[in-house]
Design a protein around this motif. Structure first.
Motif, PDB file in Angstrom:
ATOM      1  N   GLU A  29      36.567  51.561 -41.497  1.00  0.00           N
ATOM      2  CA  GLU A  29      35.217  51.007 -41.520  1.00  0.00           C
ATOM      3  C   GLU A  29      34.208  51.850 -40.739  1.00  0.00           C
ATOM      4  N   HIS A  30      34.608  52.337 -39.567  1.00  0.00           N
ATOM      5  CA  HIS A  30      33.671  53.117 -38.751  1.00  0.00           C
ATOM      6  C   HIS A  30      33.273  54.423 -39.438  1.00  0.00           C
ATOM      7  N   PRO A  31      34.235  55.258 -39.892  1.00  0.00           N
ATOM      8  CA  PRO A  31      33.825  56.473 -40.605  1.00  0.00           C
ATOM      9  C   PRO A  31      33.051  56.175 -41.881  1.00  0.00           C
ATOM     10  N   GLN A  32      33.353  55.038 -42.545  1.00  0.00           N
ATOM     11  CA  GLN A  32      32.601  54.693 -43.749  1.00  0.00           C
ATOM     12  C   GLN A  32      31.126  54.463 -43.419  1.00  0.00           C
ATOM     13  N   SER A  33      30.852  53.779 -42.322  1.00  0.00           N
ATOM     14  CA  SER A  33      29.470  53.555 -41.902  1.00  0.00           C
ATOM     15  C   SER A  33      28.779  54.869 -41.562  1.00  0.00           C
ATOM     16  N   ILE A  34      29.491  55.745 -40.857  1.00  0.00           N
ATOM     17  CA  ILE A  34      28.916  57.049 -40.499  1.00  0.00           C
ATOM     18  C   ILE A  34      28.576  57.837 -41.752  1.00  0.00           C
ATOM     19  N   LEU A  35      29.465  57.807 -42.733  1.00  0.00           N
ATOM     20  CA  LEU A  35      29.258  58.534 -43.981  1.00  0.00           C
ATOM     21  C   LEU A  35      27.997  58.047 -44.694  1.00  0.00           C
ATOM     22  N   LEU A  36      27.822  56.737 -44.790  1.00  0.00           N
ATOM     23  CA  LEU A  36      26.631  56.184 -45.446  1.00  0.00           C
ATOM     24  C   LEU A  36      25.356  56.568 -44.705  1.00  0.00           C
ATOM     25  N   THR A  37      25.372  56.466 -43.383  1.00  0.00           N
ATOM     26  CA  THR A  37      24.173  56.737 -42.589  1.00  0.00           C
ATOM     27  C   THR A  37      23.824  58.218 -42.594  1.00  0.00           C
ATOM     28  N   ASP A  38      24.813  59.053 -42.361  1.00  0.00           N
ATOM     29  CA  ASP A  38      24.580  60.496 -42.288  1.00  0.00           C
ATOM     30  C   ASP A  38      23.990  61.036 -43.586  1.00  0.00           C
ATOM     31  N   SER A  39      24.546  60.617 -44.714  1.00  0.00           N
ATOM     32  CA  SER A  39      24.122  61.194 -45.993  1.00  0.00           C
ATOM     33  C   SER A  39      22.791  60.632 -46.490  1.00  0.00           C
ATOM     34  N   ILE A  40      22.393  59.429 -46.054  1.00  0.00           N
ATOM     35  CA  ILE A  40      21.149  58.834 -46.554  1.00  0.00           C
ATOM     36  C   ILE A  40      19.939  59.257 -45.731  1.00  0.00           C
ATOM     37  N   GLN A  41      20.130  59.787 -44.539  1.00  0.00           N
ATOM     38  CA  GLN A  41      19.004  60.082 -43.661  1.00  0.00           C
ATOM     39  C   GLN A  41      17.951  61.014 -44.277  1.00  0.00           C
ATOM     40  N   PRO A  42      18.345  62.151 -44.897  1.00  0.00           N
ATOM     41  CA  PRO A  42      17.309  63.008 -45.498  1.00  0.00           C
ATOM     42  C   PRO A  42      16.505  62.286 -46.574  1.00  0.00           C
ATOM     43  N   ARG A  43      17.163  61.425 -47.347  1.00  0.00           N
ATOM     44  CA  ARG A  43      16.447  60.678 -48.379  1.00  0.00           C
ATOM     45  C   ARG A  43      15.462  59.699 -47.752  1.00  0.00           C
ATOM     46  N   LEU A  44      15.865  59.000 -46.699  1.00  0.00           N
ATOM     47  CA  LEU A  44      14.971  58.058 -46.041  1.00  0.00           C
ATOM     48  C   LEU A  44      13.781  58.766 -45.406  1.00  0.00           C
ATOM     49  N   GLN A  45      14.004  59.960 -44.913  1.00  0.00           N
ATOM     50  CA  GLN A  45      12.898  60.729 -44.337  1.00  0.00           C
ATOM     51  C   GLN A  45      11.896  61.151 -45.409  1.00  0.00           C
ATOM     52  N   GLU A  46      12.372  61.293 -46.649  1.00  0.00           N
ATOM     53  CA  GLU A  46      11.466  61.601 -47.757  1.00  0.00           C
ATOM     54  C   GLU A  46      10.623  60.393 -48.136  1.00  0.00           C
ATOM     55  N   ILE A  47      11.260  59.228 -48.267  1.00  0.00           N
ATOM     56  CA  ILE A  47      10.528  58.056 -48.740  1.00  0.00           C
ATOM     57  C   ILE A  47       9.787  57.348 -47.611  1.00  0.00           C
ATOM     58  N   GLN A  48      10.203  57.585 -46.366  1.00  0.00           N
ATOM     59  CA  GLN A  48       9.499  57.004 -45.223  1.00  0.00           C
ATOM     60  C   GLN A  48       9.286  58.067 -44.152  1.00  0.00           C
ATOM     61  N   PRO A  49       8.371  59.011 -44.424  1.00  0.00           N
ATOM     62  CA  PRO A  49       8.155  60.112 -43.476  1.00  0.00           C
ATOM     63  C   PRO A  49       7.626  59.642 -42.123  1.00  0.00           C
ATOM     64  N   ASP A  50       7.093  58.414 -42.059  1.00  0.00           N
ATOM     65  CA  ASP A  50       6.633  57.888 -40.773  1.00  0.00           C
ATOM     66  C   ASP A  50       7.779  57.423 -39.892  1.00  0.00           C
ATOM     67  N   GLY A  51       9.012  57.403 -40.440  1.00  0.00           N
ATOM     68  CA  GLY A  51      10.184  57.025 -39.654  1.00  0.00           C
ATOM     69  C   GLY A  51      10.277  55.548 -39.346  1.00  0.00           C
TER      70      GLY A  51
END
Length: 266
Positions: A29-51
Motif C-alpha cells: 500500500e505505501h509504495p502504491q501511494s508513492i507511485l500515484l503521487t510521484d507520477s501525477i505531480q507534473p500533470r497537476l502542476q500543468e493544470i494547477q500552476p498556482d499549486g
C-alpha cells in the motif's frame, strides 16, 4: 437581563486525532501511494500552476463529530483535492476536515487488503461506500485490488455513484485531471506487481521521477551514440577524401615521370 447565546466552535485539524491507532495492512500500500503521487505531480502542476491542491495518503477525512472523534472520519488510501492550499494556515494538515475546508476531494482511492466488503459497504452512516457517496461526495471513487489486478471506478452522477466502463485501453478517464486510471504490470520499488497507475489522455504512461530520469539518461545516451556515429562517419569520410587525394597525387607523379603533363588531361 440579556442572555448571551452559547456557541461551540467546531474543532479543526489541529484538535482532531490524526490516527485511530491502526496501521497499513500490507507492504504494497505505501509504495502504491508513492507511485500515484510521484507520477501525477507534473500533470497537476500543468493544470494547477498556482499549486493550490493537496494530496492525502492514508489521511483522515472528518465528516461528522462523534465520540471518540476518529469514528467520524474515513481515511482513504489516496485522495486528491483541487483548489485548496497545500498547507492550512501555514501548517501541514493533520487531517482533512470537511466543515473547515468545505471542498470535497475530486477522487478517492481505496486499496483492498480483504475481500472488498468494507469498501463496498452501503450501510447508512457506517459503510464506506455510503459515506463517500452521500456525505464526502468525491466526483470519482476507485476500488483497487492488487490480487485480481483490477480497479473499479465510480463516478458521482445526480446524487449517486455510477460504475464506469473502461475505454478501449482498459483505462478509466478522469476528465477533470486530464488523465486515465488503470492497471500497469511492471517492476516498481523491488516488486513486480499489477500496479495502479495514471496515463495521459493519449494513452501515454505518466512516469515517476526515477523513470523520467532514466528516460532522459537513455535519450542522452542515444544522442551520444548518434553523435559518435556521426563523428565516425565524418572521420571515415575525411580519411576517404585524404586517401583519394593521395592517390590522385601519386597518379599525377607517375604521369609526370612518363613525360605527360597531368594538367593537359583535364
Amino acid at each position: 437581563m440579556v442572555i448571551e447565546p452559547k456557541t461551540q466552535a467546531l474543532p479543526d485539524h489541529t484538535q482532531l486525532p490524526e490516527s485511530d491507532g491502526t496501521f497499513v495492512k500490507n507492504f504494497q500500500e505505501h509504495p502504491q501511494s508513492i507511485l500515484l503521487t510521484d507520477s501525477i505531480q507534473p500533470r497537476l502542476q500543468e493544470i494547477q500552476p498556482d499549486g493550490q491542491y493537496c494530496i492525502g495518503q492514508d489521511c483522515g477525512i472528518y465528516w461528522r463529530m462523534t465520540d471518540p472523534p476518529e469514528r467520524g472520519a474515513e481515511a482513504p488510501d489516496w485522495f486528491y483535492v483541487p483548489n485548496v492550499p497545500p498547507t492550512l494556515n501555514g501548517e501541514i494538515r493533520r487531517s482533512y476536515v470537511l466543515w473547515q475546508e468545505l471542498i470535497a476531494p475530486l477522487i478517492v482511492l481505496e486499496f483492498l487488503s480483504g475481500n472488498g466488503e468494507e469498501e463496498r459497504d452501503n450501510t447508512p452512516y457506517q459503510g464506506k461506500f455510503w459515506i463517500y457517496e452521500q456525505v464526502i461526495r468525491p466526483a470519482f471513487y476507485g476500488i483497487y485490488e492488487v490480487k485480481k489486478a483490477s480497479v473499479e471506478v465510480y463516478r458521482w452522477v445526480a446524487g449517486r455513484y455510477e460504475r464506469m466502463s473502461p475505454n478501449e485501453r482498459g483505462h478509466y478517464p478522469i476528465a477533470p485531471m486530464g488523465v486515465e486510471l488503470g492497471i500497469w504490470r511492471g517492476y516498481y520499488l523491488n516488486a513486480q506487481l499489477p500496479w495502479l497507475r495514471w496515463w495521459d489522455e493519449a494513452g501515454n504512461l505518466l512516469l515517476t521521477g526515477e523513470e523520467r530520469a532514466e528516460a532522459e539518461r537513455q535519450r542522452a545516451e542515444a544522442e551520444r551514440q548518434r553523435a559518435e556515429a556521426e563523428r565516425q562517419r565524418a572521420e571515415a569520410e575525411r580519411q576517404r577524401a585524404e586517401t583519394a587525394q593521395q592517390e590522385n597525387a601519386r597518379l599525377r607523379e607517375q604521369l609526370r615521370a612518363l613525360g605527360v603533363d597531368p594538367n593537359a588531361l583535364s
